[in-house]
Design a protein around this motif. Structure first.
Motif, PDB file in Angstrom:
ATOM      1  N   LYS A 215      -7.932   5.774  -3.381  1.00 48.49           N
ATOM      2  CA  LYS A 215      -7.970   4.412  -2.828  1.00 48.49           C
ATOM      3  C   LYS A 215      -8.855   4.365  -1.581  1.00 48.49           C
ATOM      4  O   LYS A 215      -9.605   3.413  -1.381  1.00 48.49           O
ATOM      5  N   GLU A 218     -12.521   4.234  -2.472  1.00 46.87           N
ATOM      6  CA  GLU A 218     -13.007   2.912  -2.888  1.00 46.87           C
ATOM      7  C   GLU A 218     -12.838   1.863  -1.800  1.00 46.87           C
ATOM      8  O   GLU A 218     -12.958   0.672  -2.055  1.00 46.87           O
ATOM      9  N   GLU A 220     -10.199   0.756  -0.526  1.00 47.91           N
ATOM     10  CA  GLU A 220      -9.111  -0.179  -0.865  1.00 47.91           C
ATOM     11  C   GLU A 220      -8.024  -0.209   0.193  1.00 47.91           C
ATOM     12  O   GLU A 220      -7.313  -1.201   0.337  1.00 47.91           O
TER      13      GLU A 220
END
Ligand code: ADP
Ligand code: NI
Length: 221
Positions: A215, A218, A220
């Motif tokens: 995560k 990315e 995120e």
């Protein structure tokens, strides 16, 4: 010096040029964990315990990943114990552990259950627990780094069904792929009750780590 003290000295010398994934500190952790599991498994004989301690101390001498040979380790251990005057029946039991401990060796049985001696199962579990959890993550990053490999590449997919040969020959892998290719499988390969219990906790921690890692990759979280 007794045989344990002599072995400690030999192992320290023999691993002195290894990176921190397979250094003497790894051996000390495996040694301590093997004694703990042996206690949980009610190993009481002093001689059985000595075989377990020597197996833990000697299990990574001339390991394949560093020596390129699958026989160099057991041969060196046999020679060392012979020269130290250690009894040959006990030497055979220690060499058996060193020969059979590795994950790659277990791949030869292709998932079939093979009954092995308790002393091997104890050292195996102790070694595998050190491949899991926070320390397992650290060792994986150190090993990958020492080979100059990337931490992660979303375009390089893990191969979770490798043969022993493919596993041993694999050169350009990422550290994160190693979790899927080996580390996440270990909890189901544990051989003792206490090993399984500790592995479960360490497994969950690694899952959380890899999930977070991807995560963050990315952007995120
Ligand atoms: P075993 O003794 O069960 O064969 P290894 O000595 O091969 O185990 O592996 C011990 C640890 O070394 C692994 O758990 C991992 O942390 C690190 N390691 C081994 N191979 C790799 C790899 N290809 N990529 C990243 N780390 C690795
Ligand atoms: Ni080891």
């Amino acid at each position: 010096m007794n045989i344990i003290e002599q072995t400690v000295q030999y192992v320290k010398d023999s691993l002195s040029s290894n990176d921190a994934s397979h250094d003497y500190a790894h051996i000390e952790r495996v040694y301590k964990m093997a004694i703990k599991i042996a206690h949980d498994e009610s190993v009481e004989s002093e001689l059985d315990l000595e075989v377990i301690k020597l197996g833990a101390l000697l299990h990574d001498v001339h390991d394949y990943k560093y020596s390129g040979s699958e026989t160099a380790g057991p041969e060196a251990v046999q020679k060392f114990l012979n020269e130290a005057g250690y009894p040959s029946n006990l030497t055979d039991r220690v060499v058996y552990i060193v020969k059979n401990i590795s994950y790659s060796k277990e791949m030869e049985s292709n998932g079939n259950h093979v009954e092995t001696p308790l002393e091997l199962r104890i050292v195996q579990d102790a070694d595998r627990l050190d491949a899991l959890g926070a320390i397992g993550i650290g060792r994986t990053m150190v090993f990958s780094g020492s080979k100059g490999r990337p931490m992660y590449d979303p375009n390089i997919k893990p191969n979770i069904n490798m043969s022993k040969k493919e596993y041993m020959d694999k050169k350009n892998d990422t550290a994160i792929n190693h979790f899927y290719e080996k580390l996440f499988k270990l909890k189901d390969l544990m051989k003792t009750e206490s090993g399984r219990r500790i592995a479960q906790k360490r497994h969950e921690f690694m899952e959380l780590y890899v999930d977070h890692f991807k995560k963050e990759w990315e952007a995120e979280i």
